[in-house]
Design a protein around this motif. Structure first.
Motif, PDB file in Angstrom:
ATOM      1  N   GLY A  99       0.817  -1.212   0.000  1.00  0.00           N
ATOM      2  CA  GLY A  99       0.000   0.000   0.000  1.00  0.00           C
ATOM      3  C   GLY A  99       0.849   1.260   0.000  1.00  0.00           C
ATOM      4  N   SER A 100       1.925   1.262   0.770  1.00  0.00           N
ATOM      5  CA  SER A 100       2.820   2.422   0.801  1.00  0.00           C
ATOM      6  C   SER A 100       3.517   2.612  -0.536  1.00  0.00           C
ATOM      7  N   TYR A 101       3.910   1.513  -1.134  1.00  0.00           N
ATOM      8  CA  TYR A 101       4.566   1.533  -2.443  1.00  0.00           C
ATOM      9  C   TYR A 101       3.640   2.176  -3.481  1.00  0.00           C
ATOM     10  N   ARG A 102       2.400   1.714  -3.495  1.00  0.00           N
ATOM     11  CA  ARG A 102       1.425   2.237  -4.454  1.00  0.00           C
ATOM     12  C   ARG A 102       1.112   3.703  -4.188  1.00  0.00           C
ATOM     13  N   SER A 103       0.948   4.077  -2.917  1.00  0.00           N
ATOM     14  CA  SER A 103       0.579   5.458  -2.624  1.00  0.00           C
ATOM     15  C   SER A 103       1.717   6.442  -2.911  1.00  0.00           C
ATOM     16  N   THR A 104       2.955   6.046  -2.707  1.00  0.00           N
ATOM     17  CA  THR A 104       4.054   6.968  -3.017  1.00  0.00           C
ATOM     18  C   THR A 104       4.212   7.138  -4.523  1.00  0.00           C
ATOM     19  N   LEU A 105       3.950   6.087  -5.285  1.00  0.00           N
ATOM     20  CA  LEU A 105       3.989   6.227  -6.743  1.00  0.00           C
ATOM     21  C   LEU A 105       2.806   7.064  -7.236  1.00  0.00           C
ATOM     22  N   GLN A 106       1.682   6.935  -6.597  1.00  0.00           N
ATOM     23  CA  GLN A 106       0.509   7.738  -6.946  1.00  0.00           C
ATOM     24  C   GLN A 106       0.762   9.206  -6.627  1.00  0.00           C
ATOM     25  N   ALA A 107       1.426   9.477  -5.515  1.00  0.00           N
ATOM     26  CA  ALA A 107       1.756  10.860  -5.170  1.00  0.00           C
ATOM     27  C   ALA A 107       2.747  11.450  -6.164  1.00  0.00           C
ATOM     28  N   ALA A 108       3.681  10.648  -6.653  1.00  0.00           N
ATOM     29  CA  ALA A 108       4.637  11.130  -7.653  1.00  0.00           C
ATOM     30  C   ALA A 108       3.926  11.480  -8.945  1.00  0.00           C
ATOM     31  N   ALA A 109       2.961  10.660  -9.350  1.00  0.00           N
ATOM     32  CA  ALA A 109       2.212  10.936 -10.575  1.00  0.00           C
ATOM     33  C   ALA A 109       1.315  12.155 -10.401  1.00  0.00           C
ATOM     34  N   ALA A 110       0.705  12.318  -9.230  1.00  0.00           N
ATOM     35  CA  ALA A 110      -0.193  13.442  -8.995  1.00  0.00           C
ATOM     36  C   ALA A 110       0.559  14.754  -8.850  1.00  0.00           C
ATOM     37  N   GLY A 111       1.862  14.682  -8.564  1.00  0.00           N
ATOM     38  CA  GLY A 111       2.649  15.890  -8.390  1.00  0.00           C
ATOM     39  C   GLY A 111       3.089  16.555  -9.678  1.00  0.00           C
ATOM     40  N   VAL A 112       2.829  15.927 -10.811  1.00  0.00           N
ATOM     41  CA  VAL A 112       3.203  16.502 -12.104  1.00  0.00           C
ATOM     42  C   VAL A 112       2.242  17.637 -12.438  1.00  0.00           C
ATOM     43  N   ARG A 126       4.027  -5.194 -13.799  1.00  0.00           N
ATOM     44  CA  ARG A 126       3.529  -4.033 -14.538  1.00  0.00           C
ATOM     45  C   ARG A 126       2.903  -3.026 -13.578  1.00  0.00           C
ATOM     46  N   LEU A 127       3.126  -1.772 -13.874  1.00  0.00           N
ATOM     47  CA  LEU A 127       2.586  -0.677 -13.085  1.00  0.00           C
ATOM     48  C   LEU A 127       1.743   0.172 -14.027  1.00  0.00           C
ATOM     49  N   LYS A 128       0.435   0.206 -13.789  1.00  0.00           N
ATOM     50  CA  LYS A 128      -0.471   0.979 -14.636  1.00  0.00           C
ATOM     51  C   LYS A 128      -0.829   2.269 -13.924  1.00  0.00           C
ATOM     52  N   VAL A 129      -0.546   3.377 -14.572  1.00  0.00           N
ATOM     53  CA  VAL A 129      -0.836   4.693 -14.012  1.00  0.00           C
ATOM     54  C   VAL A 129      -1.884   5.352 -14.902  1.00  0.00           C
ATOM     55  N   ARG A 130      -2.975   5.780 -14.302  1.00  0.00           N
ATOM     56  CA  ARG A 130      -4.008   6.508 -15.047  1.00  0.00           C
ATOM     57  C   ARG A 130      -4.134   7.883 -14.416  1.00  0.00           C
ATOM     58  N   VAL A 131      -3.921   8.893 -15.214  1.00  0.00           N
ATOM     59  CA  VAL A 131      -3.991  10.257 -14.703  1.00  0.00           C
ATOM     60  C   VAL A 131      -5.129  11.005 -15.387  1.00  0.00           C
ATOM     61  N   ASP A 132      -5.745  11.903 -14.645  1.00  0.00           N
ATOM     62  CA  ASP A 132      -6.773  12.798 -15.160  1.00  0.00           C
ATOM     63  C   ASP A 132      -6.156  14.185 -15.256  1.00  0.00           C
ATOM     64  N   THR A 133      -6.537  14.897 -16.279  1.00  0.00           N
ATOM     65  CA  THR A 133      -6.010  16.245 -16.457  1.00  0.00           C
ATOM     66  C   THR A 133      -7.129  17.197 -16.849  1.00  0.00           C
ATOM     67  N   THR A 134      -6.891  18.457 -16.578  1.00  0.00           N
ATOM     68  CA  THR A 134      -7.842  19.486 -16.985  1.00  0.00           C
ATOM     69  C   THR A 134      -7.343  20.221 -18.223  1.00  0.00           C
TER      70      THR A 134
END
Length: 175
Positions: A99-112, A126-134
């Motif tokens: 869970g910590s591994y996933r959340s730190t990677l999620q925070a890195a993606a959300a920080g862009v 495999r690591l799947k990252v889905r990001v939403d953008t405005t």
């Protein structure tokens, strides 16, 4: 270090079924000893079972259900589950919680810059990252997110490095 999850749910269900069966039989036996009418009549159960034939539907269905339950319990005991602690490179045996591994990677993606939300799905390789953008034009955002997640993976240093796949969901254009 790969810690696997405990199989507490199948063990708990099996224990509860066995406990309920034992309690029911013990109460019926005590009622017979005390001379009271038991919850489960031995004569009724014996007569019902004596009247059944192997070619009837009830024994076949009961046998199939019990065989399926046994197979599920056997597979739950034998097959490994998803690791709860993922190994990290280093001289010591160390790991990071899933869970910590996933959340730190999620925070890195959300920080862009330009990312309004991020979700990370972690598989074994495999690591799947889905990001939403405005942004109305998300050109280059996937590469920026991939670079941020890769940089965070470099800092963590997992023993097996997953392949990073990024998907960007942009708002629908109104034209």
């Amino acid at each position: 270090m790969k810690r696997r999850p405990r199989r507490s749910v199948p063990a708990l269900l099996t224990a509860l079924v066995l406990l309920a069966t034992c309690v029911l039989l013990a109460v019926s036996a005590i009622q017979l000893i005390l001379g009271e009418r038991p919850w489960i009549s031995y004569d009724t159960v014996a007569a019902t079972l004596h009247d059944l034939r192997w070619t009837d539907v009830l024994p076949a269905v009961a046998g199939g259900v019990l065989a399926l339950a046994g197979l599920v319990l056997l597979l739950a005991a034998v097959l490994p589950g998803a690791a709860t602690v993922l190994p990290v490179d280093g001289s010591f045996h160390s790991g990071v919680a899933r869970g910590s591994y996933r959340s730190t990677l999620q925070a890195a993606a959300a920080g862009v810059d330009g990312v309004s939300g991020a979700r990370v799905k972690l598989r074994s390789r495999r690591l799947k990252v889905r990001v939403d953008t405005t942004r109305t034009r998300p050109d280059g955002l996937a590469d920026a997110v991939r670079a941020a997640v890769t940089d965070r993976l470099d800092r963590i240093g997992p023993a097996t490095r997953p392949a990073v796949a990024v998907r960007v969901r942009d708002p629908r254009r109104t034209s």
